[in-house]
Write a protein that holds these residues in place. Sequence first.
Motif, PDB file in Angstrom:
ATOM      1  N   PHE A 138      -4.857 -15.923   7.010  1.00 31.91           N
ATOM      2  CA  PHE A 138      -4.923 -14.684   6.231  1.00 31.91           C
ATOM      3  C   PHE A 138      -5.325 -14.948   4.790  1.00 31.91           C
ATOM      4  CE2 PHE A 138      -3.236 -10.276   7.219  1.00 31.91           C
ATOM      5  CZ  PHE A 138      -3.723 -10.267   8.506  1.00 31.91           C
ATOM      6  N   ASP A 139      -4.934 -16.101   4.257  1.00 31.94           N
ATOM      7  CA  ASP A 139      -5.267 -16.404   2.864  1.00 31.94           C
ATOM      8  C   ASP A 139      -6.766 -16.510   2.636  1.00 31.94           C
ATOM      9  OD1 ASP A 139      -2.663 -16.351   2.071  1.00 31.94           O
ATOM     10  OD2 ASP A 139      -2.417 -18.521   1.906  1.00 31.94           O
ATOM     11  N   GLN A 140      -7.535 -16.750   3.693  1.00 27.57           N
ATOM     12  CA  GLN A 140      -8.977 -16.835   3.545  1.00 27.57           C
ATOM     13  C   GLN A 140      -9.595 -15.505   3.114  1.00 27.57           C
ATOM     14  OE1 GLN A 140     -10.500 -18.257   7.298  1.00 27.57           O
ATOM     15  NE2 GLN A 140      -9.302 -20.155   7.211  1.00 27.57           N
ATOM     16  N   GLU A 141      -9.004 -14.409   3.529  1.00 31.44           N
ATOM     17  CA  GLU A 141      -9.606 -13.106   3.255  1.00 31.44           C
ATOM     18  C   GLU A 141      -8.689 -12.150   2.505  1.00 31.44           C
ATOM     19  OE1 GLU A 141     -11.637 -11.267   6.445  1.00 31.44           O
ATOM     20  OE2 GLU A 141     -12.608 -13.112   7.124  1.00 31.44           O
ATOM     21  N   ALA A 142      -7.377 -12.279   2.684  1.00 26.75           N
ATOM     22  CA  ALA A 142      -6.458 -11.342   2.031  1.00 26.75           C
ATOM     23  C   ALA A 142      -5.208 -12.081   1.574  1.00 26.75           C
ATOM     24  CB  ALA A 142      -6.098 -10.193   2.971  1.00 26.75           C
ATOM     25  N   PRO A 143      -5.344 -13.000   0.611  1.00 24.53           N
ATOM     26  CA  PRO A 143      -4.161 -13.737   0.151  1.00 24.53           C
ATOM     27  C   PRO A 143      -3.164 -12.819  -0.534  1.00 24.53           C
ATOM     28  CG  PRO A 143      -6.019 -14.149  -1.299  1.00 24.53           C
ATOM     29  CD  PRO A 143      -6.560 -13.373  -0.132  1.00 24.53           C
ATOM     30  N   TYR A 144      -1.890 -13.134  -0.371  1.00 23.13           N
ATOM     31  CA  TYR A 144      -0.848 -12.349  -1.030  1.00 23.13           C
ATOM     32  C   TYR A 144      -0.876 -12.663  -2.521  1.00 23.13           C
ATOM     33  CZ  TYR A 144       3.532  -9.765  -1.377  1.00 23.13           C
ATOM     34  OH  TYR A 144       4.482  -8.821  -1.681  1.00 23.13           O
ATOM     35  N   PRO A 145      -0.938 -11.642  -3.378  1.00 17.29           N
ATOM     36  CA  PRO A 145      -1.047 -11.904  -4.819  1.00 17.29           C
ATOM     37  C   PRO A 145       0.168 -12.655  -5.363  1.00 17.29           C
ATOM     38  CG  PRO A 145      -1.630  -9.626  -4.303  1.00 17.29           C
ATOM     39  CD  PRO A 145      -1.018 -10.208  -3.060  1.00 17.29           C
ATOM     40  N   PHE A 183       2.326  -1.004  -0.693  1.00 16.98           N
ATOM     41  CA  PHE A 183       3.391  -0.976   0.310  1.00 16.98           C
ATOM     42  C   PHE A 183       4.666  -1.621  -0.217  1.00 16.98           C
ATOM     43  CE2 PHE A 183      -0.248  -0.265   3.159  1.00 16.98           C
ATOM     44  CZ  PHE A 183       0.241   0.788   3.909  1.00 16.98           C
ATOM     45  N   LEU A 184       4.537  -2.605  -1.092  1.00 14.17           N
ATOM     46  CA  LEU A 184       5.717  -3.173  -1.744  1.00 14.17           C
ATOM     47  C   LEU A 184       6.420  -2.104  -2.577  1.00 14.17           C
ATOM     48  CD1 LEU A 184       7.435  -5.694  -2.416  1.00 14.17           C
ATOM     49  CD2 LEU A 184       5.798  -6.203  -4.225  1.00 14.17           C
ATOM     50  N   ASP A 185       5.639  -1.289  -3.266  1.00 10.17           N
ATOM     51  CA  ASP A 185       6.221  -0.179  -4.036  1.00 10.17           C
ATOM     52  C   ASP A 185       7.021   0.758  -3.132  1.00 10.17           C
ATOM     53  OD1 ASP A 185       5.087  -1.111  -6.378  1.00 10.17           O
ATOM     54  OD2 ASP A 185       3.396   0.288  -6.342  1.00 10.17           O
ATOM     55  N   LEU A 186       6.464   1.074  -1.961  1.00  8.62           N
ATOM     56  CA  LEU A 186       7.166   1.975  -1.036  1.00  8.62           C
ATOM     57  C   LEU A 186       8.481   1.361  -0.580  1.00  8.62           C
ATOM     58  CD1 LEU A 186       4.250   3.334   1.194  1.00  8.62           C
ATOM     59  CD2 LEU A 186       5.485   4.553  -0.601  1.00  8.62           C
ATOM     60  N   ALA A 187       8.474   0.054  -0.315  1.00  5.78           N
ATOM     61  CA  ALA A 187       9.717  -0.610   0.111  1.00  5.78           C
ATOM     62  C   ALA A 187      10.750  -0.631  -1.001  1.00  5.78           C
ATOM     63  CB  ALA A 187       9.408  -2.027   0.580  1.00  5.78           C
ATOM     64  N   GLU A 188      10.305  -0.748  -2.236  1.00 11.32           N
ATOM     65  CA  GLU A 188      11.241  -0.743  -3.357  1.00 11.32           C
ATOM     66  C   GLU A 188      11.800   0.654  -3.625  1.00 11.32           C
ATOM     67  OE1 GLU A 188       9.501  -4.466  -6.042  1.00 11.32           O
ATOM     68  OE2 GLU A 188       8.650  -2.452  -6.305  1.00 11.32           O
ATOM     69  N   ARG A 189      11.013   1.692  -3.346  1.00 13.12           N
ATOM     70  CA  ARG A 189      11.430   3.060  -3.675  1.00 13.12           C
ATOM     71  C   ARG A 189      12.267   3.708  -2.583  1.00 13.12           C
ATOM     72  NH1 ARG A 189       5.959   4.259  -5.106  1.00 13.12           N
ATOM     73  NH2 ARG A 189       5.921   5.900  -3.531  1.00 13.12           N
ATOM     74  N   MET A 243       3.126  -6.823   5.938  1.00 13.18           N
ATOM     75  CA  MET A 243       3.418  -6.518   4.542  1.00 13.18           C
ATOM     76  C   MET A 243       2.391  -5.552   3.941  1.00 13.18           C
ATOM     77  SD  MET A 243       4.958 -10.166   3.216  1.00 13.18           S
ATOM     78  CE  MET A 243       6.083  -9.417   2.019  1.00 13.18           C
ATOM     79  N   GLY A 244       1.714  -4.805   4.830  1.00 15.62           N
ATOM     80  CA  GLY A 244       0.746  -3.811   4.378  1.00 15.62           C
ATOM     81  C   GLY A 244      -0.616  -4.365   4.018  1.00 15.62           C
ATOM     82  N   ALA A 245      -0.928  -5.570   4.440  1.00 17.80           N
ATOM     83  CA  ALA A 245      -2.193  -6.210   4.058  1.00 17.80           C
ATOM     84  C   ALA A 245      -3.398  -5.298   4.301  1.00 17.80           C
ATOM     85  CB  ALA A 245      -2.371  -7.504   4.853  1.00 17.80           C
ATOM     86  N   PRO A 246      -4.329  -5.269   3.350  1.00 21.03           N
ATOM     87  CA  PRO A 246      -4.351  -5.980   2.065  1.00 21.03           C
ATOM     88  C   PRO A 246      -3.792  -5.167   0.900  1.00 21.03           C
ATOM     89  CG  PRO A 246      -6.485  -4.996   2.435  1.00 21.03           C
ATOM     90  CD  PRO A 246      -5.629  -4.616   3.630  1.00 21.03           C
ATOM     91  N   GLU A 247      -3.223  -3.977   1.193  1.00 23.06           N
ATOM     92  CA  GLU A 247      -2.679  -3.126   0.120  1.00 23.06           C
ATOM     93  C   GLU A 247      -1.235  -3.532  -0.173  1.00 23.06           C
ATOM     94  OE1 GLU A 247      -5.687  -0.379   2.317  1.00 23.06           O
ATOM     95  OE2 GLU A 247      -4.036  -1.683   2.930  1.00 23.06           O
ATOM     96  N   TYR A 248      -1.060  -4.799  -0.502  1.00 18.99           N
ATOM     97  CA  TYR A 248       0.283  -5.356  -0.656  1.00 18.99           C
ATOM     98  C   TYR A 248       1.102  -4.632  -1.721  1.00 18.99           C
ATOM     99  CZ  TYR A 248      -1.699  -9.351   1.910  1.00 18.99           C
ATOM    100  OH  TYR A 248      -2.302 -10.157   2.836  1.00 18.99           O
ATOM    101  N   ALA A 249       0.516  -4.420  -2.888  1.00 15.15           N
ATOM    102  CA  ALA A 249       1.274  -3.846  -3.997  1.00 15.15           C
ATOM    103  C   ALA A 249       1.766  -2.442  -3.669  1.00 15.15           C
ATOM    104  CB  ALA A 249       0.425  -3.830  -5.267  1.00 15.15           C
TER     105      ALA A 249
END
Length: 289
Positions: free
Chosen positions: A225-232, A203-209, A195-201
């Motif tokens: 993964f939540d220990q270091e890069a939890p999904y917002p 890469f989510l934008d790219l999937a939406e566009r 899901m593009g971790a940790p740049e979630y937002a």
Amino acid sequence: MTDSGPVRAFWQDLGLPGLFDVHVHFLPPNIQAKVWAQFDQAGPKIGRDWPIRYRGSHEERVEQLRSFGVRRFSALPYAHRPGVATYLNDWAAGFAADVPESLWSATFYPEPEAPSYVAAGIEAGVEVFKVHVQVGEFHLDDPELDKVWGILEDAGTPIVTHAGSGPVGNEFTGPGALARVLERFPRLAVVVAHMGAPEYAEFLDLAERHERVRLDTTMIFTDFFDQEAPYPSELVPRLVDLQPKVLLGSDFPTIPYPYAHQLEGLERLGLGEDWLRAVCWHNGVELFG
């Protein structure tokens, strides 16, 4: 170690025929050993202790997936330097021929021969490509790849792309290069790994566009993964509208927890059984058949 009971109970309770995992790795034994050594040593591209739960021969790991009820899965070789892609692709072709559940997987690298062997792979029947810019240390918008992206855009063959900066970023990772590629090749069928971790937002934008950009769940929503890069948490509601574009991925066998833990993490999101059915089976079938 089978770990099969909780996995089978998960998909059976959803009324599914099994699981479709788009992010599984099988590599030639010599390369697999070197990759696992990097994880064992917590090497510079790993950055933390990462015990591998599912070791064993290819045959043992295929049987493990079958025992889970994973009906379709990838192999996803990835080239780490010039000159190795054709070797990996030849090996992966043999693996796909021997394992009918496996998606015929291949890779490429920015090198002069890439357009030729990518086109030949597509013609032969390759179903998915994998690139890993953190390991391969190349930019997705390297001019050497221009012809490759054009070939892949025309063919519609999906590319599982590790472009996020996890687990350890470098100058080649992040959403910028993929965004630039998609500006020029907007019909590319990209599956963003982790899901593009940790740049979630981003890469989510790219999937939406972009109509044909998807995300795979690999290792996201797990305790590890939540220990270091939890999904917002504020991004989770957007995954409801994105339901057709989210695909189950696991990173089997290179995970430090039972396979079922990935599924439990998805269930904890509370997005509903229809969402889980789509992510864990129907979306993979829709993309790959």
